[in-house]
Enzyme design. Structure first.
Site, PDB file in Angstrom:
ATOM      1  N   ASN A  80      61.631  -7.639  60.892  1.00  0.00           N
ATOM      2  CA  ASN A  80      62.510  -8.408  60.215  1.00  0.00           C
ATOM      3  C   ASN A  80      63.590  -8.614  60.793  1.00  0.00           C
ATOM      4  OD1 ASN A  80      61.368  -7.343  57.545  1.00  0.00           O
ATOM      5  ND2 ASN A  80      60.790  -9.209  57.640  1.00  0.00           N
ATOM      6  N   ILE A  88      68.519 -11.688  61.988  1.00  0.00           N
ATOM      7  CA  ILE A  88      68.392 -11.049  61.128  1.00  0.00           C
ATOM      8  C   ILE A  88      66.913 -12.146  60.400  1.00  0.00           C
ATOM      9  CG2 ILE A  88      69.161  -9.939  58.531  1.00  0.00           C
ATOM     10  CD1 ILE A  88      71.019  -9.575  60.091  1.00  0.00           C
ATOM     11  N   CYS A  89      65.546 -11.548  59.382  1.00  0.00           N
ATOM     12  CA  CYS A  89      65.464 -12.844  58.758  1.00  0.00           C
ATOM     13  C   CYS A  89      65.701 -12.091  57.314  1.00  0.00           C
ATOM     14  CB  CYS A  89      64.295 -13.023  59.433  1.00  0.00           C
ATOM     15  SG  CYS A  89      62.720 -14.126  58.658  1.00  0.00           S
ATOM     16  N   LEU A  90      66.484 -12.942  56.913  1.00  0.00           N
ATOM     17  CA  LEU A  90      66.600 -13.233  55.051  1.00  0.00           C
ATOM     18  C   LEU A  90      66.978 -14.271  54.723  1.00  0.00           C
ATOM     19  CD1 LEU A  90      66.832 -10.114  53.637  1.00  0.00           C
ATOM     20  CD2 LEU A  90      69.364  -9.755  53.943  1.00  0.00           C
TER      21      LEU A  90
END
Lengths: 195, 214
Positions: A80, A88-90
């Site tokens: 991620n 960042i994939c959040l």
């Protein structure tokens, strides 16, 4: 306009708690509080253990009504997190942001993401594929990256490879074996000798 | 049309994509579409562009990827930005209705609440001051919570969702139930994948249609 009074409070609160959380946030320069550097320790029991990861933080004008922009500056191997850009994939850094979250809680979430990768919602497709199809190699690579990029105190990977080369192993083989061993030079040596 | 700006916003979006993973297979094609769209239709200067009723659907864009043997047909009357926003899903909870914001009661901060703070500005509530209370009983400074709810209608602490404006609901349902009719801003993407395995058995084209809305 960024709510700097709030940011100031956040920084104080974060530094009070640093012993317990291990999470650090400091301004990038004295000029502004809108650009900060966050630091999180790699979670214990993960390939990131022992590493210290730096995150670049930029606060948008509407903060805290908009999420802070966060990006790893330490290279990290994680489904991620972009292995190229550190993006960042959040969700809480996007549409699930809430103004009740803080820089510290957001960084705690990033740290939790290191412990619990979500390969089905990847940022880095290559890493995610590896995570799903060849978990052992993923762990090895993630450890190697932690060892190489997120640790300052330990002997650098370049030196380790050099040591193995001096022992008579070909450089490419030394490097790949070291990578597979997650940067553990003794384990790598064992493998090289047995193989 | 400023294609450079569009591309930078496109790449910006690409790095932020989270919900569009199922569309990632289409990325090279959409990328091609973006180029084709910005090159083929310099129509942002069009006097009709700002008028959704008079806007005519843009002609079809057919894209062929010779390497993967995929063909994509993109048709629709929207600009790239709204397409990307729709795919990016970065909107979050829509704003709370004005009525629901106005309906929040003001509560007085008593001695018992002393020391508690507004979770938005992190300032302590003043004893004998007033705060706004959401239906979930969470309290914030009036200014703080109103500013948030006009952006996203959810409680910052527990994500309790507030009622949204009627228009918002209508818009959503139109978007969902738009089968067969063109909602403004809709783009259709048809993808035809050449299936080599089946080529010898007869039908050599499998098609898959995906409708994206912005």
């Amino acid at each position: 306009m960024v709510d700097f009074a709030r940011v100031q409070k956040e920084l104080q609160e974060c530094s009070r708690d640093i012993e317990r959380s291990g999470i650090k946030v400091i301004p990038k320069s004295e000029a502004t509080l809108a650009r900060l550097i966050g630091t999180i320790p790699g979670p214990v029991g993960t390939p990131y253990e022992g590493g210290t990861f730096q995150i670049d933080i930029a606060l948008p004008d509407a903060y805290p009504f908009e999420p802070p922009k966060m990006q790893f500056t330490t290279k990290v191997w994680h489904p991620n997190i972009s292995s190229q850009s550190g993006a960042i994939c959040l969700d809480i850094l996007k549409d699930q942001w809430s103004p009740a979250l803080t820089l510290k809680t957001a960084l705690l979430s990033v740290q939790a993401l290191l412990s619990a990768p979500q390969p089905d919602d990847p940022q880095d497709a290559v890493v995610a594929q590896q995570y799903l199809k060849d978990y052992q190699t993923f762990v090895g690579t993630a450890r190697y990256w932690t060892e190489t990029f997120a640790k300052k105190s330990s002997l650098g990977i370049v030196e380790k490879v050099q040591k193995l080369v001096e022992m008579g192993f070909p450089e490419a083989q030394a490097r790949s074996t070291l990578e597979a061993a997650g940067g553990d030079e003794n384990l790598a040596l064992e493998k090289l000798c047995s193989g | 049309m400023d294609s450079e700006a569009e591309f930078s916003s496109f790449f910006d979006w690409l790095t932020r994509r989270d919900r569009a993973r199922e569309l990632s297979v289409l990325m090279p094609l959409i990328l091609g579409a973006a180029a084709a769209a910005s090159a083929a239709t310099p129509d942002t200067e069009d006097p009709d562009a700002g008028n959704p009723e008079r806007r005519t659907p843009r002609e079809r864009i057919v894209l062929i990827d010779p390497f993967s043997q995929r063909v994509a047909v993109i048709e629709g009357g929207s600009d790239l930005d709204s397409l990307l926003q729709g795919l990016g899903g970065k909107d979050g909870q829509p704003p709370a209705s004005k009525a629901s914001i106005d309906a929040m009661p003001s509560v007085e901060i008593g001695e018992a609440d002393g020391g508690s703070e507004c979770a938005i500005c992190l300032e302590q509530f003043e004893v004998d001051g007033v705060a706004k209370e959401m239906p979930c009983n969470h309290r914030f400074h009036g200014g703080c919570i109103e500013q948030w709810l006009t952006l996203h209608g959810s409680c910052p602490v527990c994500r309790f969702t507030m009622p949204v404006e009627e228009e918002e609901v209508v818009k959503k349902s139109e978007e969902r139930g738009g089968e067969g009719r063109r909602v403004d801003g809709e783009i259709r993407v048809r993808v035809f994948v050449h299936n080599r395995r089946r080529a010898s058995e007869g039908p050599d084209q499998a098609s898959d249609e995906d409708t994206m809305q912005s």
